[in-house]
Design a protein around this motif. Structure first.
Motif, PDB file in Angstrom:
ATOM      1  N   SER A 130      55.754  39.561  48.096  1.00  0.00           N
ATOM      2  CA  SER A 130      54.802  39.851  47.146  1.00  0.00           C
ATOM      3  C   SER A 130      54.453  41.350  46.838  1.00  0.00           C
ATOM      4  O   SER A 130      54.496  42.170  46.018  1.00  0.00           O
ATOM      5  CB  SER A 130      53.492  38.878  46.861  1.00  0.00           C
ATOM      6  OG  SER A 130      52.785  39.513  45.841  1.00  0.00           O
ATOM      7  N   GLN A 131      53.945  41.952  48.221  1.00  0.00           N
ATOM      8  CA  GLN A 131      53.639  43.215  48.416  1.00  0.00           C
ATOM      9  C   GLN A 131      54.846  44.055  48.039  1.00  0.00           C
ATOM     10  O   GLN A 131      54.456  45.267  47.848  1.00  0.00           O
ATOM     11  CB  GLN A 131      53.034  43.407  49.880  1.00  0.00           C
ATOM     12  CG  GLN A 131      51.856  42.771  50.059  1.00  0.00           C
ATOM     13  CD  GLN A 131      51.332  42.577  51.438  1.00  0.00           C
ATOM     14  OE1 GLN A 131      52.174  42.931  52.462  1.00  0.00           O
ATOM     15  NE2 GLN A 131      50.012  42.208  51.880  1.00  0.00           N
ATOM     16  N   LEU A 132      55.847  43.937  48.632  1.00  0.00           N
ATOM     17  CA  LEU A 132      57.101  44.584  48.273  1.00  0.00           C
ATOM     18  C   LEU A 132      57.572  44.908  46.686  1.00  0.00           C
ATOM     19  O   LEU A 132      57.797  45.805  46.328  1.00  0.00           O
ATOM     20  CB  LEU A 132      58.308  44.073  49.086  1.00  0.00           C
ATOM     21  CG  LEU A 132      58.352  44.170  50.550  1.00  0.00           C
ATOM     22  CD1 LEU A 132      59.405  43.235  51.231  1.00  0.00           C
ATOM     23  CD2 LEU A 132      58.279  45.666  51.142  1.00  0.00           C
ATOM     24  N   TYR A 133      57.398  43.805  45.928  1.00  0.00           N
ATOM     25  CA  TYR A 133      57.424  43.649  44.777  1.00  0.00           C
ATOM     26  C   TYR A 133      56.523  44.470  44.138  1.00  0.00           C
ATOM     27  O   TYR A 133      56.832  45.517  43.246  1.00  0.00           O
ATOM     28  CB  TYR A 133      57.335  42.278  44.085  1.00  0.00           C
ATOM     29  CG  TYR A 133      58.426  41.436  44.436  1.00  0.00           C
ATOM     30  CD1 TYR A 133      59.852  41.829  44.420  1.00  0.00           C
ATOM     31  CD2 TYR A 133      58.112  39.827  44.664  1.00  0.00           C
ATOM     32  CE1 TYR A 133      60.686  40.839  44.598  1.00  0.00           C
ATOM     33  CE2 TYR A 133      59.229  39.171  44.826  1.00  0.00           C
ATOM     34  CZ  TYR A 133      60.564  39.510  44.762  1.00  0.00           C
ATOM     35  OH  TYR A 133      61.625  38.585  45.046  1.00  0.00           O
ATOM     36  N   PHE A 134      55.084  44.407  44.308  1.00  0.00           N
ATOM     37  CA  PHE A 134      54.128  45.381  43.938  1.00  0.00           C
ATOM     38  C   PHE A 134      54.357  46.866  44.264  1.00  0.00           C
ATOM     39  O   PHE A 134      53.974  47.581  43.437  1.00  0.00           O
ATOM     40  CB  PHE A 134      52.878  44.792  44.751  1.00  0.00           C
ATOM     41  CG  PHE A 134      51.415  45.417  43.835  1.00  0.00           C
ATOM     42  CD1 PHE A 134      51.625  45.800  42.569  1.00  0.00           C
ATOM     43  CD2 PHE A 134      50.449  45.539  44.663  1.00  0.00           C
ATOM     44  CE1 PHE A 134      50.342  46.347  41.947  1.00  0.00           C
ATOM     45  CE2 PHE A 134      49.162  45.894  43.804  1.00  0.00           C
ATOM     46  CZ  PHE A 134      49.316  46.369  42.617  1.00  0.00           C
TER      47      PHE A 134
END
Length: 456
Positions: A130-134
């Protein structure tokens, strides 16, 4: 209020831990499912060359080795799951966040489909994905791609939260920040549903530790400000200045919030209450050495004038102008003169305006202000003199109005010949009633001339 997001800091929170040693083989109960065991070849490479590369921090050869191994293993296998996990760790170590997304997606897909990854580790990896997407969403200028990544970041962290009975402070902080960012990414169209969701997560985050993280308070405050719930925002800011009394930012926001409440109050009593709170806030901050700049000092003066406390405004202005805490601008000196007028000290107002005129010798409008005050005191001669000085210095906005004023003062003082050119100029400019004044002056000159001739 903006909420800062530092993606790299968030990416380090969970600490992606992928063991490079051979994992204990596990045979799946389903006969047709791939086995949860590493092949001999992959096991040998992981324990040999890969270990040497990673211990020597030679990440490019390590990545090349993993990529080569990936070409040799089955698409649906435990080997592929483990190799993709290792690839993710190498890429994150190199800060190649965008490249880490695809292998992380593969590792999670296989891990979920065949129970290759334990729940705890699966959730940890989900948060990092999720952090990578963000990270990508906040880095791209392509709005369509941004929204796609934000959607993936949201759905992934929602799955994490739904399946995690004990989320960490860090994960809740990230989730609330990410959802708040998504809610406010379009400044013209705030997503109220997501905004409320971010606020609720931040409120939940406050309960996770004895000493709550300040980030949660900031997120709740930002959400309240987005919703224009200024009274609730003020209450939270009062808590924040108590917890962090040296924060200039919180004191500034508290002052601005109270002032906003005063300006939007529905009745005079409420406006007075919020204005008084603004004053007290500034005074509290100044005792701590905060909000002591010229603008802050003048804000206090402005509020005093708004609530018609002109004596206090005069005291603050005089002190501030003398000590340099308030900028020595023409307008600020005029405010001081105006405040004296409000308390019916016209001669003090004139004195201030004369001092100001000495400081700004080209400002004819100051002379005209002086002329008007003298006129209100029935001092026609002084009014006439300063009216003429206003035109001589220049810098007045409405020259015909000044000409009309001088002409009228001249008429009252029976200086008809001096007044006539001013009346004529005002008449030619189309000033109201200038034609009547012009005619009256001409008649007065004629009458005086006739009276003079009659005495000869």
């Amino acid at each position: 209020m903006s909420v800062p997001f530092h993606s790299r800091r968030f990416l380090r929170l969970g600490g992606l831990i992928v063991t490079l040693t051979v994992l204990t083989p596990f045979v799946s109960s389903a006969q047709d499912a791939p086995k949860k065991e590493i092949s001999d070849k992959v096991s040998e490479e992981l324990g040999g060359k890969l270990r040497e590369y990673t211990e020597a921090k030679q990440y490019e050869p390590a990545l090349a080795l993993v990529n080569n191994l990936l070409t040799t293993v089955k698409p649906e296998s435990y080997d592929r799951t483990v190799l993709n996990q290792i690839k993710v760790q190498i890429l994150l170590t190199q800060e190649k966040y965008a490249e880490a997304i695809a292998p992380m997606e593969t590792a999670l897909r296989l891990g979920k489909a065949y129970d290759f990854i334990e729940k705890r580790q699966y959730l940890e990896f989900s948060q990092i994905l999720s952090q990578l997407y963000f990270q990508e969403a906040t880095s791209t200028k392509d709005t369509k791609l941004r929204d796609e990544y934000l959607g993936k970041a949201y759905s992934t962290i929602k799955e994490y939260l739904a399946n995690n009975d004990k989320p960490t402070v860090e994960s809740m902080s990230y989730a609330a920040t990410m959802i708040y960012t998504q809610a406010t990414i379009d400044p013209n169209n705030t997503n109220k549903k997501l905004l409320n969701e971010a606020k609720e997560l931040a409120q939940e985050g406050l309960t996770l530790s004895i000493k709550p993280r300040e980030t949660f308070y900031v997120l709740i405050l930002a959400a309240l400000q987005q919703e224009e719930k200024n009274q609730e925002a003020a209450e939270l800011l009062e808590l924040l200045v108590t917890l962090n009394p040296t924060s200039k930012q919180y004191w500034q926001q508290l002052q601005a919030t109270y002032l906003n409440l005063a300006n939007n109050a529905k009745d005079s009593d409420a406006a007075l209450e919020w204005n008084v709170r603004t004053i007290v806030t500034i005074e509290r901050a100044q005792k701590l050495g905060i909000l002591t700049g010229p603008r802050d000092h003048f804000n206090l003066v402005g509020i005093m004038m708004n609530i018609r406390q002109f004596d206090q405004a005069i005291e603050l202005l005089e002190k501030g102008l003398a000590e340099g805490n308030i900028e020595s601008t023409k307008q600020n000196w005029e405010y001081l003169a105006s405040s004296y007028q409000q308390v019916h000290k016209e001669l003090k107002a004139i004195d201030v305006l004369k001092q100001t005129a000495a400081r700004f010798p080209d400002a004819g409008d100051l002379e005209f202000k002086i002329a008007n005050i003298y006129y209100s005191l029935d001092k026609m001669s002084d009014a006439y003199s300063h009216g003429k000085s206003a035109l001589e210095k220049g810098g007045v906005e409405n020259v015909p109005a000044v000409q009309m004023f001088i002409a009228y003062m001249g008429y009252e003082l029976k200086k008809y010949e001096e007044a006539l050119p001013f009346a004529e100029a005002a008449k030619n400019a189309g000033t109201a009633n200038a034609d009547r004044l012009h005619e009256a002056i001409k008649n007065a000159i004629t009458e005086r001339q006739e009276a003079l001739e009659a005495t000869i």
